[in-house]
Design a protein around this motif. Sequence first.
Motif, PDB file in Angstrom:
ATOM      1  N   LYS A   1       0.842  -1.206   0.000  1.00  0.00           N
ATOM      2  CA  LYS A   1       0.000   0.000   0.000  1.00  0.00           C
ATOM      3  C   LYS A   1       0.882   1.264   0.000  1.00  0.00           C
ATOM      4  O   LYS A   1       0.636   2.197  -0.743  1.00  0.00           O
ATOM      5  N   LEU A   2       1.922   1.245   0.836  1.00  0.00           N
ATOM      6  CA  LEU A   2       2.786   2.424   0.936  1.00  0.00           C
ATOM      7  C   LEU A   2       3.487   2.704  -0.389  1.00  0.00           C
ATOM      8  O   LEU A   2       3.603   3.856  -0.810  1.00  0.00           O
ATOM      9  N   MET A   3       3.938   1.643  -1.060  1.00  0.00           N
ATOM     10  CA  MET A   3       4.623   1.857  -2.336  1.00  0.00           C
ATOM     11  C   MET A   3       3.666   2.406  -3.390  1.00  0.00           C
ATOM     12  O   MET A   3       4.018   3.284  -4.157  1.00  0.00           O
ATOM     13  N   GLU A   4       2.450   1.869  -3.397  1.00  0.00           N
ATOM     14  CA  GLU A   4       1.465   2.411  -4.344  1.00  0.00           C
ATOM     15  C   GLU A   4       1.258   3.897  -4.123  1.00  0.00           C
ATOM     16  O   GLU A   4       1.001   4.649  -5.053  1.00  0.00           O
ATOM     17  N   MET A   5       1.343   4.308  -2.849  1.00  0.00           N
ATOM     18  CA  MET A   5       1.136   5.714  -2.533  1.00  0.00           C
ATOM     19  C   MET A   5       2.413   6.533  -2.724  1.00  0.00           C
ATOM     20  O   MET A   5       2.490   7.686  -2.304  1.00  0.00           O
ATOM     21  N   GLY A   6       3.412   5.950  -3.319  1.00  0.00           N
ATOM     22  CA  GLY A   6       4.600   6.719  -3.674  1.00  0.00           C
ATOM     23  C   GLY A   6       5.738   6.657  -2.676  1.00  0.00           C
ATOM     24  O   GLY A   6       6.748   7.335  -2.849  1.00  0.00           O
TER      25      GLY A   6
ATOM     26  N   LEU B   1       8.563   4.859  -1.970  1.00  0.00           N
ATOM     27  CA  LEU B   1       9.381   3.792  -2.532  1.00  0.00           C
ATOM     28  C   LEU B   1      10.796   3.899  -2.010  1.00  0.00           C
ATOM     29  O   LEU B   1      11.248   4.999  -1.660  1.00  0.00           O
TER      30      LEU B   1
ATOM     31  N   GLU C   1      13.210   7.070  -2.241  1.00  0.00           N
ATOM     32  CA  GLU C   1      12.410   8.292  -2.268  1.00  0.00           C
ATOM     33  C   GLU C   1      12.660   9.110  -0.995  1.00  0.00           C
ATOM     34  O   GLU C   1      12.818   8.555   0.086  1.00  0.00           O
TER      35      GLU C   1
ATOM     36  N   SER D   1       7.064  12.038  -2.775  1.00  0.00           N
ATOM     37  CA  SER D   1       6.720  12.011  -4.209  1.00  0.00           C
ATOM     38  C   SER D   1       5.931  13.239  -4.640  1.00  0.00           C
ATOM     39  O   SER D   1       5.058  13.140  -5.488  1.00  0.00           O
ATOM     40  N   GLY D   2       6.194  14.370  -4.013  1.00  0.00           N
ATOM     41  CA  GLY D   2       5.572  15.611  -4.468  1.00  0.00           C
ATOM     42  C   GLY D   2       4.179  15.878  -3.937  1.00  0.00           C
ATOM     43  O   GLY D   2       3.477  16.737  -4.455  1.00  0.00           O
ATOM     44  N   TYR D   3       3.741  15.166  -2.922  1.00  0.00           N
ATOM     45  CA  TYR D   3       2.441  15.490  -2.346  1.00  0.00           C
ATOM     46  C   TYR D   3       2.452  15.181  -0.856  1.00  0.00           C
ATOM     47  O   TYR D   3       3.446  14.685  -0.327  1.00  0.00           O
TER      48      TYR D   3
END
Lengths: 704, 82
Positions: free
Chosen positions: B34-39, B41, B44, B63-65
């Motif tokens: 879930k965490l990777m899907e949310m950016g 990674l 990062e 990831s910019g947000y």
Amino acid sequence: MNGTLKVALIGNPNTGKSTLFNDLTGLNQKIGNFPGVTVDKKTGFSKVSPELTAEIIDLPGIYSLYAKSRDEQIAFEVLYDKKGSLKPDLVVVVVDASNLKRNMLLYTQVADLNIPVILALNMIDVADSNGLKINIDKLSKKLGVTVIPVNARDNKGVEKLKEAIAYSTKIATQNKTIEVEEIAPMLINEIADNFEVNSSYEALQLAHQHENLSSLSEEQSDLVETLEQKYSFHSSKAQAQETIARYNFINDLLFDCVKQDESAKGETFSNKLDKVLTHRVFGLIIFVVILFIVFQSIFTFAEYPMNFIEGLFLQLEQLLANILPAGVLTNLLIDGVIAGLSGVLVFVPQILILFLFIAILEDTGYMARVTFMMDKIMRKVGLNGKSVVPLISGVACAVPAIMSTRTIENWKDRVITILVTPLMSCSARLPVYTLLISLVVPSKRLFGVLSLQGLTLLAMYLLGFFAAIGAAWVMKKIVKSREKGYFIMELPIYRMPRWSHIGLQMFEKAKTFVFEAGKVIIAVSVILWVLSTYGPSEKMDAINAKYATPEMAKQFNPDQLQQHLKSERLEASYAGMLGRTIEPAIRPLGYDWKIGIALITSFAAREVFVGTMATIYSVEGDDSNIVSVREKLSAATNPQTGVKVFTFATAFSLMIFYAFAMQCMSTLAVVYRETKSWKWPVIMLVYMTGVAYLASLVVYQLLK
Amino acid sequence: MRHSKKIQLMNLSELEIGESGTITAFTDQHMSIKLMEMGCLPGEEVRLDQIAPLGDPIAITVSGYKLSLRKTEAATILLKSN
């Protein structure tokens, strides 16, 4: 019409997908249901060229095709729907241009399914002001799809998007984003041999999601399972590998196509605002102030339109009574249907005001911060930060409040929120409390300022709130859950509210309330009308005959005569008989059979209590006049014992009963609609009424 | 190794407001998906922006947000501090 093109809109939450949907379809949309889930199926038509109308379907906002909840599941279900009517010819992936990296994950997944795709870069203005320069042509070339920059808020680029939809091809043109086959080569091949799939990625998705897909038969699902074991497929590992590969692709892509203007970097306005709005002290103070404003508005501003609506219906009733011939049908129309309709519409102003605020708070991004701030407390009692909104809304009416639990992804948190929300003191309880408090609580002031009656009312509201919290805590221990609770949630940037969007939301909620709750309330009020109008005919005839005698006419004036007749008829009616039947059960709570009738009629809506009491005690003149009802009730005595009916103990016992008992058919109906099962409404009815009975029993026995 | 590097290993829940670090690994595989899907990674950079008034959850930029997550969830993300 030269046939329609089916277009699905898909994208992350907070990308403005719904706004784009509204831009494309205008008001030409329909809200239906997906089978088995609670997300609304929003479809609409859009004329994309003079010859072509596209049917647009708005899929729920998701971050990835790997569903985290039943509601998210529907997105892949629609894309995979082989024979069904939903399968789109074209998918428009909507991404937030200012937050491309995370948004593109979903694009790469959808693209690899090999369905024709268009990429819509929404919020291009925010990207611009953040200093992001996106090379659209290069992006389009690298992906092999049409890329359209849009600004759904200002309706910009929407015409271009329509054009692109009109000229889209039936053949998918996109380049593959990752080497899907590398993840599980043998398994993918064998699934592709056995199933109708149009890409390797669809085969891989089947491996991951076969258990949840309704379009697969049990044998098919078992076959996938066997294959997975044969090739020792590990779903979590494969997903992790896939996600990393996708982000590698995205990083390379964005490196080539997006340039960040360094001068525009630095702390964003949103982050500065967050420092205040989620501040340890100011954050909480601001939240409390906002709550206070919302409550004040619901109760003060709604009062005028509510009075107006009530007045309008009273006039309508009088008008109809004058012009229609007297008779059963006229009575049914006036006392059953019109009274029911009035009971529904009178809540519309409160619902509109409530949803005005909720929509503004949501649209600006503030609601996500409320969730963020409240999560810790709410979690302690088995709820979720997102339960705050339904609980607040419950003070107006549980029906829209329960509808607003849809934002809670976790099933267990959502069910508990639904089950406890009706304990919050809704506005239908207010007239009941007001009447009973004015009966037994002296209108004195404490320390010269605090009104004792006002304090009692406040205590009833607090009681409702703490009951909800307590019930949630107990249910947290009982309700079983398979899903794991997450609170991994995006905090969207702050934006100005879009008024047209808010207007649409208010309209939708009010419409749902009127139609969903309205059906039930009107049906119940008609049934109650029948029950309280009819009774065993010999008894009814006897009463009619008694009041037709000249002695009676001498004793009372015509108005009084009517009141006494009405009151005696109610006693003899089926509702009266029901009241007598339940009397043994409610006597320990301090109620007589007359109150029993009111408890039964309250099932249409709690505030009906006041009107029923007025009828039973044959209040002269205006039924809705609370002062005259109060005088009658305080004078009422038990004919057998000669003791006053409404003692302090009885009134409090009754208030406690109204605070806890599930007496609202519309709430039960909406719980059924939201949970798709009779199990939860039944549990709600039983536990709430059970608690109400016990609590009232204790209160009465202690105070007696 | 006696010459320990200056790089410090820690988890995301231990960052102070305004501090940032680079994701190196996850301790919970289920959560990591879930965490990777949310950016979130490996590789990062993340920055801690806010802590909720009651001390939990927290808000990070990644990831910019901006993403919020509970401390227990953040504790499954291993970082090296920048």
